[in-house]
Motif scaffolding. Structure first.
Motif, PDB file in Angstrom:
ATOM      1  N   THR A 114       0.851  -1.186   0.000  1.00  0.00           N
ATOM      2  CA  THR A 114       0.000   0.000   0.000  1.00  0.00           C
ATOM      3  C   THR A 114       0.890   1.240   0.000  1.00  0.00           C
ATOM      4  O   THR A 114       2.112   1.137   0.108  1.00  0.00           O
ATOM      5  CB  THR A 114      -0.873   0.042   1.263  1.00  0.00           C
ATOM      6  N   VAL A 115       0.259   2.385  -0.120  1.00  0.00           N
ATOM      7  CA  VAL A 115       0.983   3.656  -0.081  1.00  0.00           C
ATOM      8  C   VAL A 115       1.883   3.702   1.146  1.00  0.00           C
ATOM      9  O   VAL A 115       3.084   3.952   1.070  1.00  0.00           O
ATOM     10  CB  VAL A 115      -0.024   4.828  -0.047  1.00  0.00           C
ATOM     11  N   LEU A 116       1.273   3.372   2.270  1.00  0.00           N
ATOM     12  CA  LEU A 116       1.994   3.447   3.529  1.00  0.00           C
ATOM     13  C   LEU A 116       3.170   2.473   3.547  1.00  0.00           C
ATOM     14  O   LEU A 116       4.292   2.824   3.927  1.00  0.00           O
ATOM     15  CB  LEU A 116       1.014   3.099   4.654  1.00  0.00           C
ATOM     16  N   GLU A 117       2.916   1.260   3.093  1.00  0.00           N
ATOM     17  CA  GLU A 117       3.965   0.240   3.120  1.00  0.00           C
ATOM     18  C   GLU A 117       5.089   0.583   2.163  1.00  0.00           C
ATOM     19  O   GLU A 117       6.259   0.326   2.431  1.00  0.00           O
ATOM     20  CB  GLU A 117       3.369  -1.127   2.789  1.00  0.00           C
ATOM     21  N   ASN A 118       4.725   1.155   1.028  1.00  0.00           N
ATOM     22  CA  ASN A 118       5.741   1.551   0.072  1.00  0.00           C
ATOM     23  C   ASN A 118       6.663   2.599   0.669  1.00  0.00           C
ATOM     24  O   ASN A 118       7.883   2.528   0.528  1.00  0.00           O
ATOM     25  CB  ASN A 118       5.079   2.126  -1.185  1.00  0.00           C
ATOM     26  N   ILE A 119       6.064   3.552   1.346  1.00  0.00           N
ATOM     27  CA  ILE A 119       6.874   4.630   1.911  1.00  0.00           C
ATOM     28  C   ILE A 119       7.712   4.105   3.070  1.00  0.00           C
ATOM     29  O   ILE A 119       8.865   4.488   3.244  1.00  0.00           O
ATOM     30  CB  ILE A 119       5.962   5.784   2.378  1.00  0.00           C
ATOM     31  N   ALA A 120       7.148   3.170   3.824  1.00  0.00           N
ATOM     32  CA  ALA A 120       7.869   2.652   4.983  1.00  0.00           C
ATOM     33  C   ALA A 120       8.950   1.658   4.570  1.00  0.00           C
ATOM     34  O   ALA A 120       9.824   1.323   5.360  1.00  0.00           O
ATOM     35  CB  ALA A 120       6.892   1.983   5.943  1.00  0.00           C
ATOM     36  N   PHE A 121       8.903   1.227   3.319  1.00  0.00           N
ATOM     37  CA  PHE A 121       9.782   0.141   2.877  1.00  0.00           C
ATOM     38  C   PHE A 121      11.265   0.384   3.155  1.00  0.00           C
ATOM     39  O   PHE A 121      11.926  -0.459   3.758  1.00  0.00           O
ATOM     40  CB  PHE A 121       9.526  -0.162   1.394  1.00  0.00           C
ATOM     41  N   PRO A 122      11.826   1.536   2.734  1.00  0.00           N
ATOM     42  CA  PRO A 122      13.259   1.739   2.972  1.00  0.00           C
ATOM     43  C   PRO A 122      13.611   1.699   4.454  1.00  0.00           C
ATOM     44  O   PRO A 122      14.696   1.283   4.826  1.00  0.00           O
ATOM     45  CB  PRO A 122      13.530   3.138   2.404  1.00  0.00           C
ATOM     46  N   LEU A 123      12.659   2.108   5.288  1.00  0.00           N
ATOM     47  CA  LEU A 123      12.911   2.081   6.719  1.00  0.00           C
ATOM     48  C   LEU A 123      12.905   0.653   7.238  1.00  0.00           C
ATOM     49  O   LEU A 123      13.757   0.240   8.021  1.00  0.00           O
ATOM     50  CB  LEU A 123      11.838   2.909   7.444  1.00  0.00           C
ATOM     51  N   GLN A 124      11.929  -0.120   6.747  1.00  0.00           N
ATOM     52  CA  GLN A 124      11.816  -1.493   7.223  1.00  0.00           C
ATOM     53  C   GLN A 124      13.013  -2.316   6.776  1.00  0.00           C
ATOM     54  O   GLN A 124      13.499  -3.188   7.494  1.00  0.00           O
ATOM     55  CB  GLN A 124      10.511  -2.108   6.719  1.00  0.00           C
ATOM     56  N   VAL A 125      13.486  -2.027   5.549  1.00  0.00           N
ATOM     57  CA  VAL A 125      14.661  -2.706   5.045  1.00  0.00           C
ATOM     58  C   VAL A 125      15.850  -2.441   5.961  1.00  0.00           C
ATOM     59  O   VAL A 125      16.692  -3.287   6.209  1.00  0.00           O
ATOM     60  CB  VAL A 125      14.941  -2.213   3.614  1.00  0.00           C
ATOM     61  N   LYS A 126      15.889  -1.252   6.513  1.00  0.00           N
ATOM     62  CA  LYS A 126      16.960  -0.850   7.403  1.00  0.00           C
ATOM     63  C   LYS A 126      16.856  -1.524   8.754  1.00  0.00           C
ATOM     64  O   LYS A 126      17.798  -1.544   9.528  1.00  0.00           O
ATOM     65  CB  LYS A 126      16.835   0.669   7.644  1.00  0.00           C
ATOM     66  N   GLY A 127      15.676  -2.027   9.045  1.00  0.00           N
ATOM     67  CA  GLY A 127      15.503  -2.692  10.328  1.00  0.00           C
ATOM     68  C   GLY A 127      14.723  -1.872  11.335  1.00  0.00           C
ATOM     69  O   GLY A 127      14.649  -2.218  12.508  1.00  0.00           O
ATOM     70  N   VAL A 128      14.125  -0.777  10.888  1.00  0.00           N
ATOM     71  CA  VAL A 128      13.282  -0.001  11.788  1.00  0.00           C
ATOM     72  C   VAL A 128      12.031  -0.814  12.105  1.00  0.00           C
ATOM     73  O   VAL A 128      11.517  -1.518  11.242  1.00  0.00           O
ATOM     74  CB  VAL A 128      12.883   1.344  11.119  1.00  0.00           C
ATOM     75  N   THR A 129      11.537  -0.747  13.297  1.00  0.00           N
ATOM     76  CA  THR A 129      10.362  -1.550  13.656  1.00  0.00           C
ATOM     77  C   THR A 129       9.153  -1.122  12.835  1.00  0.00           C
ATOM     78  O   THR A 129       9.086   0.017  12.357  1.00  0.00           O
ATOM     79  CB  THR A 129       9.984  -1.371  15.132  1.00  0.00           C
ATOM     80  N   THR A 130       8.225  -2.039  12.715  1.00  0.00           N
ATOM     81  CA  THR A 130       7.027  -1.754  11.928  1.00  0.00           C
ATOM     82  C   THR A 130       6.335  -0.498  12.447  1.00  0.00           C
ATOM     83  O   THR A 130       5.963   0.387  11.685  1.00  0.00           O
ATOM     84  CB  THR A 130       6.051  -2.939  12.007  1.00  0.00           C
ATOM     85  N   GLU A 131       6.204  -0.426  13.751  1.00  0.00           N
ATOM     86  CA  GLU A 131       5.470   0.673  14.340  1.00  0.00           C
ATOM     87  C   GLU A 131       6.128   2.030  13.996  1.00  0.00           C
ATOM     88  O   GLU A 131       5.478   2.947  13.501  1.00  0.00           O
ATOM     89  CB  GLU A 131       5.421   0.476  15.847  1.00  0.00           C
ATOM     90  N   ASN A 132       7.441   2.091  14.240  1.00  0.00           N
ATOM     91  CA  ASN A 132       8.145   3.341  13.970  1.00  0.00           C
ATOM     92  C   ASN A 132       8.123   3.703  12.500  1.00  0.00           C
ATOM     93  O   ASN A 132       7.950   4.860  12.131  1.00  0.00           O
ATOM     94  CB  ASN A 132       9.597   3.250  14.442  1.00  0.00           C
ATOM     95  N   SER A 133       8.328   2.695  11.651  1.00  0.00           N
ATOM     96  CA  SER A 133       8.389   2.987  10.231  1.00  0.00           C
ATOM     97  C   SER A 133       7.041   3.478   9.727  1.00  0.00           C
ATOM     98  O   SER A 133       6.955   4.396   8.919  1.00  0.00           O
ATOM     99  CB  SER A 133       8.836   1.753   9.447  1.00  0.00           C
ATOM    100  N   ILE A 134       5.981   2.864  10.224  1.00  0.00           N
ATOM    101  CA  ILE A 134       4.644   3.289   9.794  1.00  0.00           C
ATOM    102  C   ILE A 134       4.369   4.715  10.293  1.00  0.00           C
ATOM    103  O   ILE A 134       3.792   5.546   9.592  1.00  0.00           O
ATOM    104  CB  ILE A 134       3.570   2.312  10.318  1.00  0.00           C
ATOM    105  N   HIS A 135       4.830   4.976  11.474  1.00  0.00           N
ATOM    106  CA  HIS A 135       4.659   6.315  12.039  1.00  0.00           C
ATOM    107  C   HIS A 135       5.351   7.354  11.154  1.00  0.00           C
ATOM    108  O   HIS A 135       4.777   8.379  10.765  1.00  0.00           O
ATOM    109  CB  HIS A 135       5.251   6.331  13.452  1.00  0.00           C
ATOM    110  N   LYS A 136       6.600   7.047  10.799  1.00  0.00           N
ATOM    111  CA  LYS A 136       7.374   7.951   9.953  1.00  0.00           C
ATOM    112  C   LYS A 136       6.693   8.085   8.581  1.00  0.00           C
ATOM    113  O   LYS A 136       6.591   9.181   8.019  1.00  0.00           O
ATOM    114  CB  LYS A 136       8.794   7.393   9.803  1.00  0.00           C
ATOM    115  N   ALA A 137       6.208   6.955   8.070  1.00  0.00           N
ATOM    116  CA  ALA A 137       5.575   6.963   6.756  1.00  0.00           C
ATOM    117  C   ALA A 137       4.340   7.861   6.765  1.00  0.00           C
ATOM    118  O   ALA A 137       4.070   8.571   5.797  1.00  0.00           O
ATOM    119  CB  ALA A 137       5.203   5.538   6.337  1.00  0.00           C
ATOM    120  N   LEU A 138       3.620   7.850   7.871  1.00  0.00           N
ATOM    121  CA  LEU A 138       2.444   8.704   7.987  1.00  0.00           C
ATOM    122  C   LEU A 138       2.827  10.170   7.860  1.00  0.00           C
ATOM    123  O   LEU A 138       2.146  10.953   7.206  1.00  0.00           O
ATOM    124  CB  LEU A 138       1.754   8.449   9.325  1.00  0.00           C
TER     125      LEU A 138
END
Lengths: 690, 313, 337
Positions: C121-145
């Protein structure tokens, strides 16, 4: 003047075909039909191949890399071939997995038995995994469907398992399901791995192609004996036989899907800082998901289509029941088992698709109960239904219907099917009989004679000529080489009979498919409907109609051909629908604006544009037809199939002969494939598609 | 999910490494696709379990099971018909790994024949004597569209007796009136019999006795008597190869190690000699009384306790 | 301060024996000769720097090597030879671990066809580089928002890319590239696949973002107008060679080659040139009431200048007078000599 003619021939394919035909007829007429004339039949220079192959197979089984293995019962060391020990350990693992899933649902102590001693198990006979009552399983299927895809899938799952249960097919269905649930992931993992490897390394892809072609086109019966020798008998052997045929489409789809990914997406992944692993699993594979899912769909279909053949090497379940029912001519009973197979295929297909498309909700803020609601309901229902079933033990004296409804006690509509078969038989017998007579004496008989009367030089000229005109010198040599390989064995005449049957069935099935497909493809709803009918016929075991066709058409080539046509119409129809649906609407509109009638639109716009796709369907039709013509040996034929089946019981040289003949069938299919693919590609280019 | 998976992997690994002592492997008994054979397999399984063994029923194919017995994948092959299965049986024995564990107490007979209505309707006057087949009018009644005007003999699959029937036609001098068509499977033979019965048309097909699939209403044709070496492929001549079929055995095959690995089961197996009525009873439970194969086996054992006890001694 | 990106003698040559051919040529690459030898020249001896906070637009027609150059600098493809320093470190010498680290921390890239992951989704796409880096789901989604809000896609977090328009998809692409808060921002023809109207809107949006974020940017485009609108400096490429690298107004005023001149010919100068380029800096004491800023584009202040009869003073950001401008000069620019 002369040069002019040459130019026309050079530029006009019809003219080239015409000349080829003239040469062919000339050869056909003037080559004398006598043994010893190499233009009539080639000497069997390659007769040693089956024998050598057989030696190799047995050497691998018993001689290569002997290991000293201690036999505790005989208290001595025995020499065993490493290869077979290796395959045996694979068998052990596979069997464990299948049994595990099976006992999880049906209960039993085989898994426990592996870890504890016999004596202990006997003393502790409570040590057995309890069976899941079918009532609880139905609730489970309903909930799983709900979790994956909402109410529609819930209904599908619930009604499906309810049907299976109350019609008494619960146990064989679970046996089949456990077989499929283990085989499909293996095909998936293998297919994905090889697909990725092929994607990463062009050389691997090139090397894979011919191997995949052979795996997909080789009649399964050709390798059943080696499978028994290597892997033994049982569900695991059936699983291996299935893996052979179901993995290639997975590999192909994976490669196709990965290749279609735009390089930008790969770059985007890299720039996001993906490691190689992350790139593969988080970017490449998910992006190629559509094609990979199509692959999974094909794997599931193939697994279920193979269920009956798997029972030839020891797989239990619906396939075996179907086979036993057919032996006593219980067509209705066999069809019932067939419906269960289709049902399992549909449920698995829809469920996996829904699972793959499942979305995560990041904003949900659920309590523990809400989060695990469905699991809790499922757990409770297991508990309740188990207790109820347990209490009911006292009520039922012999069979506890609340655990399992056995097959003889379940509902059945088999007699309706039998009645329907009888009705068709009574109603159409005389007209079909005279049709059969006409077909055999006026069409099939002469056709068979014509094929058998073909000098080998003429046949080779014709096939190589067609290959040359369509695909150029490389295709020509490839096809020629493959045909020569068959011609130099002692089975050429048999191969000709197979070819005659295949030709007839392919023509009829293609015509059927194109017509039926065209009619239904006119509307979107029609397309959807006919595609699901295709799904049905592709998974519904073709064995079921081998017997009714004998009722109607006796043990003749007609019976075999009718069965083959019914089965092979599926891909022709499917691809026709796909092809027609892919014709751009703008062209429809352009056609309508130029005032063409519906018929004109069909012949002048739709069919030519859909033609390349339809040709790929014809390609598939060839493969399906050959499979069914070989399977026709179960009815009674005089072609390669008869020998392949005969070889099953010949331990001396059986495996070698069967595999060689199977390879011949493969080569025929591949020859057609090479030519048709080339043709379709060229048409596509000419039409500016793709 | 990950924890569950790793637990599962550990389990699989443990299963592979498991070295818990086992008394003996389960005895693997082939299950084919006809009732009497499956019930007999169940009877054996229940008897073996009584003797303290584990038994496992394995779906198999009649043609491939001798190879499976030979390599030790199956321990037994308990219904081996002389005429149709002797070839793979002896081939496997020659290659080593399969032994002959004696015969059942019955005589089998496998021959070409006709359903009774063929005689009743006078489609071929003079039957069951083979001489009747010499009449062109008779042959014409058995012609099919693909038999080129000749009468058709529907033989079993080619690998059962290969050239015996075509040779027999030549030996009897009636190959200008008759031809042989090979059916693909026993299923196809039954389908043909069923179809012919429904239509009341003539058919000459290969059948055997005792046959528990369609026992009633079938007459074998009387051919010149069989004697050792009358057939062309056994050193006979064209004059003698018209001979009929021999009376045959119904054998039991076993894997070569079976006597050692499962001694008392093997003893039972060698002693186990069922008669034609026995086998008929087994089939009857399933085909006419609607029992499952396992129930039929239990019923059979209960009904014939003395006989089973005798085998067990 | 050293430049953020520094390229010296970068070559990229496609073909089997590119390396040997290049070393034989000694840096003097003739595209035609290489082509005969079966090699295609992508980038030919590129040397330039990009400073912190600067936006360099690489402009060229298709096949000019501009995208290849960008990919060399992000090391999506390996340069055949040359030095590419990012913050003083040679990216060509980095191992894959260092490279991944660099991309995770310092780089973001936007692609012409958006290159969104279709299954996210939009959110997951934006959070992707963060998640790849190892940022937690919660934090990455927060940042993506946060990023969703920044690019104005609020309310469409759970849409899939296929459910968005082209402009919206590119907003997601931009948000994704910014999610890790990179220092260096690569944009590869980000607006070429969009409709003209949307393109204009996105350019404005882009300028707004840049004014807030102040990243070091390499922006690739084939659209000269776009380059003029956005760039601090423009590099014009042809056949792998940088024909000219200069400020937009200098390019327009003094095209270095005939090739560059072709682009500049039709460019309305008043839309490009700043007052600074035509003012008279030798006369800082001009009087008068009215003043214009030296960074103003001529077109926007032309009316103001023409309406006054006198010379007008030019001021800088700090409102101190830096020169003067005579209306006649503006008339020259507007209507030619």
């Amino acid at each position: 003047m002369n040069k002019n003619y040459l130019d026309i021939i050079r530029s006009s394919k019809p003219a080239q075909f015409g000349i080829l035909l003239i040469i062919f007829l000339f050869l056909y007429h003037f080559i004398p039909q006598n043994e010893g004339n190499y233009f009539w039949r080639l000497p069997s220079l390659l007769a040693f191949i089956p024998i050598k192959l057989n030696e190799i197979i047995y050497a691998a089984l018993y001689e290569w890399f002997p290991l000293k293995v201690y036999d505790p019962i005989f208290e001595m060391y025995e020499e065993k071939a490493a290869f077979r020990e290796f395959t045996k350990s694979i068998s052990k693992g596979l069997l464990f997995l299948i049994t595990f899933v099976r006992e999880l649902l049906l209960g039993g102590d085989k898994i426990i038995d592996i870890f504890v001693s016999d004596a202990w198990l006997k003393e502790n006979d409570w040590m057995s995994w309890p069976a899941l009552p079918w009532t609880a399983a139905t609730v489970g299927a309903f909930l799983l469907g709900y979790q994956l895809g909402g109410f529609r899938l819930a209904l599908l799952g619930g009604i499906g398992s309810l049907y299976v249960s109350i019609f008494g097919n619960w146990v064989p269905s679970i046996q089949t399901l456990s077989f499929v649930l283990i085989t499909t992931p293996i095909c998936f993992v293998l297919g994905l791995s090889f697909g990725i490897w092929g994607y990463l390394d062009k050389k691997v892809e090139t090397a894979l192609q011919p191997v995949l072609n052979v795996m997909q086109t080789m009649p399964q019966f050709a390798y059943l004996v080696p499978i028994i020798a290597l892997f033994g008998l049982g569900d695991h052997a059936g699983s291996i036989a299935t893996i052979v045929i179901a993995t290639p489409p997975m590999i192909r789809n994976t490669i196709l899907g990965l290749k279609r990914i735009s390089p930008e997406v790969v770059e985007a992944g890299l720039m996001s800082g993906c490691t190689k692993r992350q790139l593969l699993f988080k970017v490449l594979i998910p992006t190629a998901r559509r094609d990979i899912l199509n692959g999974v769909n094909t794997v599931i279909m193939q697994c279920l289509a193979m269920v009956v053949i798997a029972s030839f090497v020891g797989a239990k379940g619906l396939g075996l029941n179907l086979k036993v029912a057919l032996n006593s001519l219980k067509i209705g009973k066999a069809a019932e088992a067939g419906f269960c197979i289709v049902l399992i295929a549909v449920i698995l297909d829809r469920f996996t698709k829904a699972w793959a498309n499942k979305q995560v909700d990041y904003f949900e803020n659920l309590t523990f109960f809400e989060r695990y609601k469905l699991l809790i309901i499922f757990g409770t229902s297991i508990l309740i239904f188990s207790v109820v079933a347990f209490i009911a033990n006292g009520y039922f004296d012999k069979i506890n219907y609340l655990y399992v409804i056995p097959i003889e006690k379940g509902l059945t509509f088999a007699h309706y099917i039998d009645a329907a078969v009888d009705w068709v038989w009574d109603t159409f017998f005389y007209s079909l009989n005279s049709f059969n007579k006409f077909l055999l004496t006026q069409v099939l008989g002469p056709m068979k004679k014509a094929y058998l009367g073909m000098p080998v030089a003429a046949t080779l000229t014709l096939t190589m000529g067609i290959a040359y005109i369509i695909g150029g010198i490389r295709t020509c040599l490839l096809v020629g080489g493959m045909m020569l390989f068959i011609a130099m064995s002692k089975y050429w005449d048999r191969a000709l009979i197979t070819m005659y049957m295949a030709t007839f069935a392919v023509i009829m099935a293609s015509l059927n498919g194109i017509i039926v497909g065209s009619i239904f493809a006119q509307t979107q709803r029609g397309s959807k409907f006919i595609l699901s009918v295709c799904d049905f016929f592709e998974t519904f075991p073709s064995f079921v109609y081998l017997i009714p066709v004998i009722f109607l058409f006796n043990i003749t080539d007609t019976s075999v051909l009718i069965a083959a046509i019914v089965y092979a119409t599926v891909p022709a129809t499917r691809y026709t629908v796909w092809g027609l649906n892919s014709v751009p609407t703008s062209l429809h509109e352009a056609g309508t604006m130029s005032g063409v009638s519906r018929m004109q639109r069909w012949t002048n716009i739709e069919i030519p544009l859909a033609f390349p796709t339809i040709m790929l369907g014809v390609n598939q039709t060839v493969v399906f037809t050959l499979q069914m013509v070989i399977l026709g040996a179960l009815i009674g034929t005089e072609d390669l199939g008869q020998l392949i089946f005969g070889a099953l019981s010949r331990a001396q040289d059986g495996p070698g002969v069967a595999i060689t003949l199977g390879l011949f069938v493969s080569l025929m299919a591949i020859s057609v494939d090479v030519i048709v693919r080339k043709w379709a590609e060229e048409r596509k280019k000419a039409l500016g598609l793709d | 999910m990950k924890k569950l998976l790793s637990l599962f992997y550990t389990l699989v690994l443990l299963a592979g490494l498991s070295t818990v002592a086992k008394a003996a492997d389960p005895i693997r008994i082939p299950v084919l696709n006809w009732s009497s054979q499956i019930v007999m397999a169940n009877v054996m399984a229940q008897a073996f379990e009584e003797l303290g063994y584990e038994a496992e029923l394995v779906p198999a194919e009649s043609a491939t099971r001798y190879e499976a017995v030979r390599v030790g994948e199956l321990h037994v092959a308990h219904e081996t018909w002389e005429s149709t299965m002797a070839l793979p049986f002896y081939a496997a024995m020659d290659k080593g790994g399969l032994i002959d564990a004696g015969s059942h107490d019955l005589i089998t007979f496998e021959e070409m024949g006709v359903p009774n209505w063929v005689i009743e309707e006078g489609l071929c006057p003079g039957l069951p004597s083979w001489e009747a087949l010499k009449s062109p009018e008779c042959a014409a009644n058995f012609a099919t569209p693909d038999s080129e005007g000749k009468g058709r003999w529907l033989e079993g699959p080619y690998e059962w007796h290969t050239e015996v029937m075509p040779n027999r036609l030549k030996g009897l001098g009636i190959d200008d009136l008759w031809m042989v068509k090979f059916a693909g499977t026993a299923d196809a033979l039954w389908a043909e019999l069923e179809a012919a019965k429904k239509e009341g048309r003539g058919t000459i097909i290969f059948n055997w006795s005792p046959n528990f699939t369609d026992a009633a209403g079938f007459t074998f044709i009387d051919f010149p008597p069989y004697f050792e070496g009358c057939r062309l492929e056994n050193g006979g001549t064209l004059e003698t190869t018209g001979c009929g079929s021999p009376k045959g055995w119904l054998k039991k095959a076993a894997h070569i190690k079976f006597p050692i690995t499962h001694t008392s089961a093997y003893k039972f197996y060698t002693k186990m000699e069922f008669t034609a009525p026995n086998i008929g009873e087994m089939a009857n439970y399933v085909d006419n009384e609607g029992m499952t194969h396992a129930e039929a086996a239990t019923a059979y054992i209960a009904n014939n306790r003395d006989q089973i006890d005798l085998f067990m001694k | 301060m050293s430049p953020t990106i520094s390229c010296s003698s970068v070559y990229k040559i496609f073909g089997n024996n590119a390396q040997t051919l290049l070393s034989e040529s000694g840096g003097n690459v003739d595209a035609k000769k290489f082509q005969e030898a079966g090699c295609i020249v992508g980038v030919n001896n590129a040397s330039f720097d990009v400073n912190q906070g600067e936006m360099l637009v690489v402009m060229g027609l298709s096949g000019s090597g501009k995208s290849t150059l960008l990919r060399c600098i992000s090391r999506l493809t390996d340069a055949t030879s040359g030095k590419i320093l990012i913050d003083g470190e040679d990216i060509c010498l980095m191992n894959s671990k260092q490279l991944i680290e660099l991309r995770r921390e310092k780089m973001g890239m936007v692609f012409q066809n958006f290159a969104l992951l279709p299954h996210k989704t939009v959110l997951e796409n934006i959070a992707f580089p963060l998640q790849v880096k190892g940022v937690t789901t919660e934090n990455s989604i927060h940042k993506a928002l946060e990023m969703v809000e920044l690019v104005g896609l609020k309310g469409r977090e759970n849409y899939f890319p296929r459910e968005l328009s082209g402009g919206q998809q590119q907003r997601v692409g931009i948000a994704r590239s910014l999610a890790v808060e990179p220092d260096i921002w690569f944009l590869d023809e980000p607006f070429s696949a969009l409709d003209p109207l949307i393109r204009k809107e996105m350019q404005d949006e882009f300028l707004r973002l840049q004014s807030v974020l102040n990243k070091t940017i390499m922006f690739v485009t084939h659209d000269f107008d776009e380059a003029l609108r956005l760039a601090d400096r423009i590099a014009i490429m042809k056949d792998g060679i940088i024909e000219q690298l200069d400020k937009p107004d200098n390019i327009v005023l003094n095209p270095a080659t005939d090739y560059v001149r072709k682009f500049t010919e039709d460019v309305p100068r008043e839309k490009v040139l700043k007052i600074e380029s035509i003012m008279d800096a030798s006369d800082p004491n001009a009087s008068g009431e009215i003043a214009v800023k030296k960074d103003d584009i001529i077109e926007t202040v032309a009316e103001k200048i023409l309406n006054s009869k006198d010379t007008i003073k030019v001021v800088d950001e700090k409102n101190s007078v830096v020169g003067s401008i005579n209306p006649s000069k503006v008339i020259k620019v507007l209507f030619g000599e």
